[in-house]
Write a protein that holds these residues in place. Sequence first.
Motif, PDB file in Angstrom:
ATOM      1  N   GLY A 160       0.802  -1.215   0.000  1.00 48.30           N
ATOM      2  CA  GLY A 160       0.000   0.000   0.000  1.00 48.30           C
ATOM      3  C   GLY A 160       0.841   1.273   0.000  1.00 48.30           C
ATOM      4  O   GLY A 160       2.068   1.231   0.118  1.00 48.30           O
ATOM      5  N   VAL A 161       0.164   2.391  -0.128  1.00 47.43           N
ATOM      6  CA  VAL A 161       0.831   3.692  -0.183  1.00 47.43           C
ATOM      7  C   VAL A 161       1.665   3.930   1.084  1.00 47.43           C
ATOM      8  O   VAL A 161       2.826   4.342   1.009  1.00 47.43           O
ATOM      9  N   PRO A 217      -5.824  -0.612   3.036  1.00 42.03           N
ATOM     10  CA  PRO A 217      -6.196   0.706   3.596  1.00 42.03           C
ATOM     11  C   PRO A 217      -6.359   1.801   2.535  1.00 42.03           C
ATOM     12  O   PRO A 217      -6.967   2.832   2.815  1.00 42.03           O
ATOM     13  N   ASP A 218      -5.838   1.571   1.319  1.00 43.05           N
ATOM     14  CA  ASP A 218      -5.984   2.573   0.257  1.00 43.05           C
ATOM     15  C   ASP A 218      -7.371   2.548  -0.382  1.00 43.05           C
ATOM     16  O   ASP A 218      -7.717   3.446  -1.153  1.00 43.05           O
ATOM     17  N   PHE A 219      -8.157   1.497  -0.080  1.00 45.36           N
ATOM     18  CA  PHE A 219      -9.507   1.372  -0.641  1.00 45.36           C
ATOM     19  C   PHE A 219     -10.472   1.081   0.506  1.00 45.36           C
ATOM     20  O   PHE A 219     -11.092   0.006   0.577  1.00 45.36           O
ATOM     21  N   VAL A 261     -14.252  -6.443   0.842  1.00 45.78           N
ATOM     22  CA  VAL A 261     -13.038  -7.265   0.714  1.00 45.78           C
ATOM     23  C   VAL A 261     -13.446  -8.733   0.837  1.00 45.78           C
ATOM     24  O   VAL A 261     -13.816  -9.199   1.917  1.00 45.78           O
ATOM     25  N   HIS A 262     -13.388  -9.434  -0.287  1.00 44.77           N
ATOM     26  CA  HIS A 262     -13.812 -10.829  -0.334  1.00 44.77           C
ATOM     27  C   HIS A 262     -12.625 -11.737  -0.056  1.00 44.77           C
ATOM     28  O   HIS A 262     -11.556 -11.578  -0.648  1.00 44.77           O
ATOM     29  N   HIS A 268      -8.143  -1.300   9.984  1.00 40.15           N
ATOM     30  CA  HIS A 268      -8.886  -0.071   9.685  1.00 40.15           C
ATOM     31  C   HIS A 268     -10.376  -0.348   9.485  1.00 40.15           C
ATOM     32  O   HIS A 268     -11.117   0.539   9.054  1.00 40.15           O
ATOM     33  N   GLY A 269     -10.802  -1.587   9.776  1.00 42.86           N
ATOM     34  CA  GLY A 269     -12.228  -1.917   9.648  1.00 42.86           C
ATOM     35  C   GLY A 269     -12.639  -2.214   8.222  1.00 42.86           C
ATOM     36  O   GLY A 269     -13.632  -1.644   7.732  1.00 42.86           O
TER      37      GLY A 269
END
Length: 266
Positions: free
Chosen positions: A42-43, A100-102, A107-108, A135-136
Amino acid sequence: MCPRGRRLLEGEGGLLEPAEAVCHCLLIESDDGLVLIDTGFGVEDTRDLGRLGFAFRMMRPKGELAETALKQVEALGFAAGDVRRIVTTHLDPDHSGGLPDFPDAEVHVFARELEAALHPKLQDKPRYRRCHLDHGPNWVSHDVEGEEWFGFEGVRILPGTGAEMLLIPLAGHSRGHSGVALRTGDGWLLHCGDAYFHHGELATPPHCPPGMRLFQNLNNADRKQRVANQERLRELARRHGDEIAFVCSHDPDDLDRARTALAAAG
Ligand SMILES: [Zn+2]
């Protein structure tokens, strides 16, 4: 990723020369937004490689912002919110780091992998990173329900998106690792995640550079299952290699072949 030891990991080049391992993700335009299969790093990971944990130091990730899924999605003219669904082969950091970027995406994931990542056994604790999972995320977990795909158990996912897709449990590398089968016109694409690491492992007889074989043995949650599932994939490739294209996550040759095939298909 550029781990040292190209000769052992790729079968050619210098002993200390860096090898190349990609993080092969797929982006699909469905009838209802984009679907991303695996996220790569991720970023935030590119800004702080320490987030990936000790094991990834040896893998020497480049940490290039432009190579993250988010930046590549944006470079295609889309926004993060256009990625409505993410499907993960498993939840290791090189496959889930971009979650966390999306933050709004579903999320499957295969139920067994989600359980393994959120409530890890002692020996699995080092592989999953809370910073990618806490991040849930809007988890949608799946379990097999008797569906079959070329003799493999599978579970159909993402109904209503126009994408014909199944999660195919291929445990071993991690406890709930799965492949993702995707209908592509006349045939199928099977993203095998980390069920194999080198394209030679699907050949008959199989071949794999020794360092790569060792690496897989050091990183599997269940070696017996991993080896058995790899043998099943080899048989699948033998019998149905004309109908199914196989890619794995980290083999740069698989990525090259997939890109060439996509370009040829227009
Ligand atoms: Zn991986």
